[in-house]
Design an enzyme around this catalytic site. Sequence first.
Site, PDB file in Angstrom:
ATOM      1  N   ARG A 261       0.839  -1.201   0.000  1.00 56.27           N
ATOM      2  CA  ARG A 261       0.000   0.000   0.000  1.00 56.27           C
ATOM      3  C   ARG A 261       0.867   1.242   0.000  1.00 56.27           C
ATOM      4  NH1 ARG A 261      -4.706  -1.877   4.349  1.00 56.27           N
ATOM      5  NH2 ARG A 261      -5.133  -3.844   3.271  1.00 56.27           N
ATOM      6  N   ARG A 276       2.741   0.845  10.356  1.00 52.32           N
ATOM      7  CA  ARG A 276       2.235   1.256   9.048  1.00 52.32           C
ATOM      8  C   ARG A 276       3.367   1.224   8.029  1.00 52.32           C
ATOM      9  NH1 ARG A 276      -2.578   3.835   8.305  1.00 52.32           N
ATOM     10  NH2 ARG A 276      -2.664   4.191  10.539  1.00 52.32           N
ATOM     11  N   GLU A 348      -5.712  -1.341  15.848  1.00 52.15           N
ATOM     12  CA  GLU A 348      -6.343  -2.263  14.904  1.00 52.15           C
ATOM     13  C   GLU A 348      -5.370  -3.372  14.467  1.00 52.15           C
ATOM     14  OE1 GLU A 348      -7.917  -0.387  11.381  1.00 52.15           O
ATOM     15  OE2 GLU A 348      -7.825  -2.273  10.275  1.00 52.15           O
ATOM     16  N   SER A 351      -9.637  -6.471  10.555  1.00 52.48           N
ATOM     17  CA  SER A 351     -10.821  -5.749  10.128  1.00 52.48           C
ATOM     18  C   SER A 351     -11.638  -6.719   9.293  1.00 52.48           C
ATOM     19  CB  SER A 351     -10.398  -4.546   9.296  1.00 52.48           C
ATOM     20  OG  SER A 351     -11.499  -3.724   9.025  1.00 52.48           O
ATOM     21  N   ARG A 388       1.612  -6.548  12.706  1.00 48.24           N
ATOM     22  CA  ARG A 388       1.035  -5.956  13.916  1.00 48.24           C
ATOM     23  C   ARG A 388       0.933  -6.985  15.038  1.00 48.24           C
ATOM     24  NH1 ARG A 388      -3.336  -1.305  11.965  1.00 48.24           N
ATOM     25  NH2 ARG A 388      -1.803  -0.162  10.715  1.00 48.24           N
TER      26      ARG A 388
END
Length: 414
Positions: A261, A276, A348, A351, A388
């Site tokens: 991403r 991130r 988070e 999801s 994560r």
Amino acid sequence: MIDLKYLQNNFEEASTKLQKKGVETATLQNLQQLFTTLKDCNATLEASKAEQNSMSKLFGQYMKEGKDISELKTKVNANKEAMIPLQDQARKAEEALYAVALAMPNFPDETVPDGMDEEDNVELRKVLEPKSFTFTPKEHWELSEINGWIDFERGVKLAKSRFSVLKGEASRLERALINFFLDSNRAKGFEEYSVPFLNNATMLQGTGQLPKFEDDLFKIADEDLYLIPTAEVPLTNLYYDEILTEKELPLLMTGYTPCFRKEAGSAGRDTRGIIRQHQFNKVEMVAIAHPDKSAEVFEMMVNNASDILTALGLPHRVVELCGGDLGFSAATTIDLEVWLPGQNQYREISSISNTRDFQARRAKIRFKEGKKNKFVHTLNGSSLAVGRTIVAIMENYQNEDGSIDIPEVLKKYM
RNA sequence: CGGGAGAUGUCAGAGUGGUCGAAUGUGCCGGUCUUGAAAACCGGUGAGGGUCAUACCUCCGGGGGUUCGAAUCCCCCUCUCCCGGCCA
């Protein structure tokens, strides 16, 4: 893509729903207008085509009977001429409609809480108590330094900022987690897949990343290929433009892939550490379900991801996203947020979304119900984000001297 | 990357300018027969749009062209298979 017929016939209701996602009524009115225009254009064009076709058929007959053709030919040519602007209109109307329709987000479910952003998300439950430390817990990058787990500088050297290198135990931990996640998913009935990490534009449009979010994707130069931002893209699109039988449903799929991403809109957020990154690993669940069963499958997926965190001994909470925080394709989403003692907050880590028939419409995934073809429901969710999870293990399993314990369930994988 | 062949409905496979949305076989669904099944026989069976339902429109890998008319002729692209090169 949203159901345009539904929009046409239930405009008020549709408009109310999409307000939750911050879509202006005027935008919807425009879309509705474009749809009407297209239908009108097509109706006139098709009538003209029908005329043309029936005249053309006469040719064969006339020739057989030895009749004069010149008059018919004049008529047919005139009609052909008259059709050109109609064709042009219809084509333009279609382009205009799709440009807007493909950028329209999914309807949120009625049960989705109102709200603007993540502040308004609703905590459903907490699982496992965060343990109390007798010392001040460190953040994962500090722990990384002590243990030599993550090489940020060399990751940047190899690629650019927001890339990193995992080393030694950390790299082994990553591999163990991937296996653990895949095994756990498989135990719940998900079939394991290994898929291409590059997908073409049609597939990215199928799941909703294109055309609107092109800036978030890495594109291969001179090729119709993008690095996938999530395994949701290849797994869901495995059934692109296919018609399934009812008894095949639900299809439960899982796969490990790296995800790429650009994180275009996140400059300045989480710049430290590996929360991130431009590239991260993830094990994904994707389900293709009967519309009547998707809520049930959704629940199962949430529980599965939560159970995995529990098995790892990681405290987390289950959060329902409000309308404003919902993603483009999602009708409803539940996030799993893991406790990070170093950061002293929940972050988070998974999801899980039900997109209902939104992606199915785009990707043309249907199933046969009796004689009719109907759109399936597609669902996706992480179980789990690998990077994560490493962060979470580092921070939750740290000792005062900075060493890190390995969760019991992972030991057999290392 | 170079040379050759091809792309048609679930699959196999016909169709080379009109009445072809497409023969035939196969698969699938329903029926007859049977205690049940198999076999045999009969019927149904592509997708999208449109319509209350019909009509009607579009689709024979994708895009463009020729023609009154294209699955069929021409051009471009993509993909697949075979041969060679390169390669984990």
